[in-house]
Design a protein around this motif. Structure first.
Motif, PDB file in Angstrom:
ATOM      1  N   LEU A  19      14.223  11.538 -58.401  1.00  0.00           N
ATOM      2  CA  LEU A  19      13.868  10.492 -57.449  1.00  0.00           C
ATOM      3  C   LEU A  19      12.618   9.744 -57.881  1.00  0.00           C
ATOM      4  O   LEU A  19      11.668  10.349 -58.384  1.00  0.00           O
ATOM      5  CB  LEU A  19      13.631  11.095 -56.064  1.00  0.00           C
ATOM      6  CG  LEU A  19      14.831  11.736 -55.390  1.00  0.00           C
ATOM      7  CD1 LEU A  19      14.413  12.347 -54.054  1.00  0.00           C
ATOM      8  CD2 LEU A  19      15.940  10.735 -55.177  1.00  0.00           C
ATOM      9  N   ASP A  22       8.070   6.606 -53.705  1.00  0.00           N
ATOM     10  CA  ASP A  22       8.039   5.358 -52.946  1.00  0.00           C
ATOM     11  C   ASP A  22       7.177   4.348 -53.690  1.00  0.00           C
ATOM     12  O   ASP A  22       6.103   4.689 -54.193  1.00  0.00           O
ATOM     13  CB  ASP A  22       7.436   5.570 -51.554  1.00  0.00           C
ATOM     14  CG  ASP A  22       8.304   6.441 -50.646  1.00  0.00           C
ATOM     15  OD1 ASP A  22       9.406   6.838 -51.071  1.00  0.00           O
ATOM     16  OD2 ASP A  22       7.884   6.706 -49.517  1.00  0.00           O
ATOM     17  N   ASN A 103      12.446   6.783 -50.122  1.00  0.00           N
ATOM     18  CA  ASN A 103      13.272   7.985 -50.203  1.00  0.00           C
ATOM     19  C   ASN A 103      13.886   8.257 -48.844  1.00  0.00           C
ATOM     20  O   ASN A 103      13.266   8.018 -47.818  1.00  0.00           O
ATOM     21  CB  ASN A 103      12.430   9.193 -50.632  1.00  0.00           C
ATOM     22  CG  ASN A 103      12.045   9.115 -52.092  1.00  0.00           C
ATOM     23  OD1 ASN A 103      12.816   9.468 -52.949  1.00  0.00           O
ATOM     24  ND2 ASN A 103      10.854   8.603 -52.367  1.00  0.00           N
ATOM     25  N   LYS A 104      15.108   8.759 -48.856  1.00  0.00           N
ATOM     26  CA  LYS A 104      15.777   9.135 -47.612  1.00  0.00           C
ATOM     27  C   LYS A 104      16.484  10.462 -47.817  1.00  0.00           C
ATOM     28  O   LYS A 104      16.760  10.876 -48.947  1.00  0.00           O
ATOM     29  CB  LYS A 104      16.775   8.063 -47.168  1.00  0.00           C
ATOM     30  CG  LYS A 104      17.990   7.934 -48.082  1.00  0.00           C
ATOM     31  CD  LYS A 104      18.975   6.931 -47.540  1.00  0.00           C
ATOM     32  CE  LYS A 104      20.170   6.813 -48.482  1.00  0.00           C
ATOM     33  NZ  LYS A 104      21.162   5.891 -47.966  1.00  0.00           N
ATOM     34  N   CYS A 105      16.741  11.122 -46.735  1.00  0.00           N
ATOM     35  CA  CYS A 105      17.471  12.387 -46.767  1.00  0.00           C
ATOM     36  C   CYS A 105      18.662  12.239 -45.835  1.00  0.00           C
ATOM     37  O   CYS A 105      18.505  11.888 -44.660  1.00  0.00           O
ATOM     38  CB  CYS A 105      16.577  13.538 -46.329  1.00  0.00           C
ATOM     39  SG  CYS A 105      17.363  15.143 -46.522  1.00  0.00           S
ATOM     40  N   SER A 110      18.593  14.316 -50.821  1.00  0.00           N
ATOM     41  CA  SER A 110      17.614  13.242 -50.973  1.00  0.00           C
ATOM     42  C   SER A 110      18.100  12.209 -51.977  1.00  0.00           C
ATOM     43  O   SER A 110      18.745  12.547 -52.971  1.00  0.00           O
ATOM     44  CB  SER A 110      16.276  13.798 -51.450  1.00  0.00           C
ATOM     45  OG  SER A 110      15.731  14.652 -50.478  1.00  0.00           O
ATOM     46  N   SER A 111      17.774  10.953 -51.692  1.00  0.00           N
ATOM     47  CA  SER A 111      18.111   9.871 -52.621  1.00  0.00           C
ATOM     48  C   SER A 111      17.144   8.718 -52.407  1.00  0.00           C
ATOM     49  O   SER A 111      16.445   8.654 -51.404  1.00  0.00           O
ATOM     50  CB  SER A 111      19.552   9.402 -52.420  1.00  0.00           C
ATOM     51  OG  SER A 111      19.713   8.849 -51.128  1.00  0.00           O
ATOM     52  N   ASN A 112      17.114   7.833 -53.388  1.00  0.00           N
ATOM     53  CA  ASN A 112      16.316   6.620 -53.246  1.00  0.00           C
ATOM     54  C   ASN A 112      17.117   5.582 -52.475  1.00  0.00           C
ATOM     55  O   ASN A 112      18.344   5.567 -52.526  1.00  0.00           O
ATOM     56  CB  ASN A 112      15.946   6.038 -54.613  1.00  0.00           C
ATOM     57  CG  ASN A 112      14.841   6.797 -55.297  1.00  0.00           C
ATOM     58  OD1 ASN A 112      15.011   7.225 -56.431  1.00  0.00           O
ATOM     59  ND2 ASN A 112      13.712   6.980 -54.652  1.00  0.00           N
TER      60      ASN A 112
END
Length: 133
Positions: A19, A22, A103-105, A110-112
């Motif tokens: 990842l 941010d 970033n998000k979950c 998790s991924s960008n």
């Protein structure tokens, strides 16, 4: 005749995947295709940070009239002129653009994600603000 000693394998410490933290990044579109769903067609984009670091970032760009403001921000980020012939998905491959990446979950993974598209001017100004902080 001298015997060659085997070279001991090593591992470099540089990370090439994973990842991205941010931040503001220049991305390059690696794949672009049209997908059709009942609501509205969309461009399915796959992008990477220009240096090749980080995982692939996926973005579905809806062609719905309600999402036109996002499409326009995308076009500005890519540097397209305000008028001209319509674009087809394959024309976007190789195009570079700036975006704020976060970033998000989702379901524990998790991924960008792209928070917003930026023009080059907006990207440089945002980077300066971060550096001044």
């Amino acid at each position: 005749m001298a015997t060659k000693r085997p070279v001991e394998p090593t591992i470099t410490l540089e990370r090439t995947g994973g990842l991205l933290p941010d931040g503001i990044y220049q991305l390059v579109i690696k794949k672009s295709e049209v997908k059709t769903v009942e609501a509205a067609p969309y461009f399915a984009l796959r992008m990477n940070e220009v240096s090749g670091k980080g995982n692939t970032i996926f973005k579905n760009l809806s062609l719905s009239p309600n999402a036109r403001f996002i499409v326009e921000a995308f076009l500005d980020a890519c540097g397209f002129p305000p008028n001209g012939p319509p674009l087809k998905a394959p024309q976007l491959v190789g195009k570079k653009l700036w975006a704020e990446v976060g970033n998000k979950c989702y379901k524990g993974k998790s991924s960008n994600e792209i928070i917003r598209f930026l023009t080059a001017e907006e990207a440089f100004a945002a980077r300066e603000e971060i550096e001044d902080y």
